[in-house]
Design a protein around this motif. Structure first.
Motif, PDB file in Angstrom:
ATOM      1  N   TYR A  33     -47.854  -3.878 -22.605  1.00  0.00           N
ATOM      2  CA  TYR A  33     -48.110  -3.434 -21.226  1.00  0.00           C
ATOM      3  C   TYR A  33     -49.054  -4.391 -20.513  1.00  0.00           C
ATOM      4  O   TYR A  33     -48.784  -4.842 -19.397  1.00  0.00           O
ATOM      5  CB  TYR A  33     -48.685  -2.018 -21.263  1.00  0.00           C
ATOM      6  N   GLU A  37     -48.311  -6.976 -17.399  1.00  0.00           N
ATOM      7  CA  GLU A  37     -49.168  -6.862 -16.216  1.00  0.00           C
ATOM      8  C   GLU A  37     -49.752  -8.235 -15.837  1.00  0.00           C
ATOM      9  O   GLU A  37     -49.672  -8.665 -14.682  1.00  0.00           O
ATOM     10  CB  GLU A  37     -50.291  -5.890 -16.592  1.00  0.00           C
ATOM     11  N   TRP A  67     -53.761  -7.165  -7.580  1.00  0.00           N
ATOM     12  CA  TRP A  67     -54.787  -6.549  -8.430  1.00  0.00           C
ATOM     13  C   TRP A  67     -55.551  -5.466  -7.683  1.00  0.00           C
ATOM     14  O   TRP A  67     -55.924  -4.441  -8.264  1.00  0.00           O
ATOM     15  CB  TRP A  67     -55.747  -7.606  -8.973  1.00  0.00           C
ATOM     16  N   PHE A  70     -53.384  -2.441  -7.607  1.00  0.00           N
ATOM     17  CA  PHE A  70     -53.390  -1.886  -8.953  1.00  0.00           C
ATOM     18  C   PHE A  70     -54.631  -1.032  -9.173  1.00  0.00           C
ATOM     19  O   PHE A  70     -54.561   0.081  -9.695  1.00  0.00           O
ATOM     20  CB  PHE A  70     -53.374  -3.055  -9.944  1.00  0.00           C
ATOM     21  N   LEU A  71     -55.779  -1.545  -8.740  1.00  0.00           N
ATOM     22  CA  LEU A  71     -57.043  -0.811  -8.875  1.00  0.00           C
ATOM     23  C   LEU A  71     -57.030   0.474  -8.050  1.00  0.00           C
ATOM     24  O   LEU A  71     -57.385   1.548  -8.551  1.00  0.00           O
ATOM     25  CB  LEU A  71     -58.212  -1.700  -8.444  1.00  0.00           C
ATOM     26  N   GLY A  73     -54.441   2.134  -7.049  1.00  0.00           N
ATOM     27  CA  GLY A  73     -53.470   3.041  -7.646  1.00  0.00           C
ATOM     28  C   GLY A  73     -54.051   3.801  -8.824  1.00  0.00           C
ATOM     29  O   GLY A  73     -53.802   4.989  -9.007  1.00  0.00           O
ATOM     30  N   ARG A  74     -54.855   3.131  -9.614  1.00  0.00           N
ATOM     31  CA  ARG A  74     -55.480   3.806 -10.757  1.00  0.00           C
ATOM     32  C   ARG A  74     -56.531   4.819 -10.294  1.00  0.00           C
ATOM     33  O   ARG A  74     -56.648   5.895 -10.877  1.00  0.00           O
ATOM     34  CB  ARG A  74     -56.087   2.788 -11.707  1.00  0.00           C
ATOM     35  N   PHE A  75     -57.300   4.488  -9.271  1.00  0.00           N
ATOM     36  CA  PHE A  75     -58.260   5.455  -8.738  1.00  0.00           C
ATOM     37  C   PHE A  75     -57.534   6.677  -8.175  1.00  0.00           C
ATOM     38  O   PHE A  75     -57.949   7.810  -8.386  1.00  0.00           O
ATOM     39  CB  PHE A  75     -59.133   4.827  -7.643  1.00  0.00           C
ATOM     40  N   ALA A  77     -54.607   7.741  -9.084  1.00  0.00           N
ATOM     41  CA  ALA A  77     -53.996   8.467 -10.198  1.00  0.00           C
ATOM     42  C   ALA A  77     -54.993   9.407 -10.876  1.00  0.00           C
ATOM     43  O   ALA A  77     -54.609  10.481 -11.332  1.00  0.00           O
ATOM     44  CB  ALA A  77     -53.435   7.487 -11.210  1.00  0.00           C
ATOM     45  N   VAL A  78     -56.255   9.027 -10.927  1.00  0.00           N
ATOM     46  CA  VAL A  78     -57.267   9.906 -11.524  1.00  0.00           C
ATOM     47  C   VAL A  78     -57.379  11.189 -10.707  1.00  0.00           C
ATOM     48  O   VAL A  78     -57.423  12.292 -11.258  1.00  0.00           O
ATOM     49  CB  VAL A  78     -58.630   9.191 -11.625  1.00  0.00           C
ATOM     50  N   ALA A  81     -54.261  13.259 -11.310  1.00  0.00           N
ATOM     51  CA  ALA A  81     -54.210  13.797 -12.670  1.00  0.00           C
ATOM     52  C   ALA A  81     -55.101  15.020 -12.854  1.00  0.00           C
ATOM     53  O   ALA A  81     -54.820  15.874 -13.695  1.00  0.00           O
ATOM     54  CB  ALA A  81     -54.603  12.720 -13.673  1.00  0.00           C
TER      55      ALA A  81
END
Length: 108
Positions: A33, A37, A67, A70-71, A73-75, A77-78, A81
Motif C-alpha cells: 500500500y 502510494e 499529498w 491525502f492528508l 482525506g485522512r483527517f 475519514a477520522v 469513522a
C-alpha cells in the motif's frame, strides 16, 4: 479418550499460527500500500513534467497537492469513522469506488 490438555495445546498452537499468518498478511499489505502510494506520487511528478504541464514548479505543486489532499482525506475519514459503523462505511466506500471507476471508464 482425548486429553483436554493436549487439545488445549493444539488450540493454542493453531491460534498462534493464525495470528502469525494474519500479521504477515497485514505487514505485506501495508508494505504494498505504501509502495503504491509513494510510487504514484513520484509518477505524478514525472508525468507532469513529461507532458510539459508547466515545468518543475508546477509538477512539484501537483505533487504537494496530492499529498495535501491525502492528508485532508485522512483527517476527514477520522471524523466519519467516529460517526458511522464499519459496515456502513464499507458500503459507502464501495459505492464511491464503483462510481469513480464508472466515471473513469466513461470518460475514456
Amino acid at each position: 479418550m482425548c486429553d483436554l490438555d493436549h487439545l488445549q495445546e493444539i488450540w493454542t498452537a493453531l491460534a498462534k499460527n493464525r495470528l502469525r499468518t494474519f500479521l504477515t498478511a497485514f505487514g505485506v499489505f501495508f508494505f504494498l500500500y505504501v509502495g503504491v502510494e509513494i510510487g504514484f506520487a513520484g509518477w505524478v511528478y514525472t508525468y507532469a513534467e513529461a507532458i510539459h504541464l508547466g515545468g518543475a514548479t508546477t509538477a512539484a505543486a501537483l505533487n504537494a497537492t496530492f499529498w495535501g489532499a491525502f492528508l485532508l482525506g485522512r483527517f476527514f475519514a477520522v471524523g466519519v469513522a467516529t460517526r458511522l459503523s464499519a459496515g456502513r462505511m464499507l458500503a459507502i466506500a464501495g459505492g464511491l469506488s464503483i462510481g469513480g471507476a464508472a466515471v473513469l471508464a466513461v470518460s475514456g
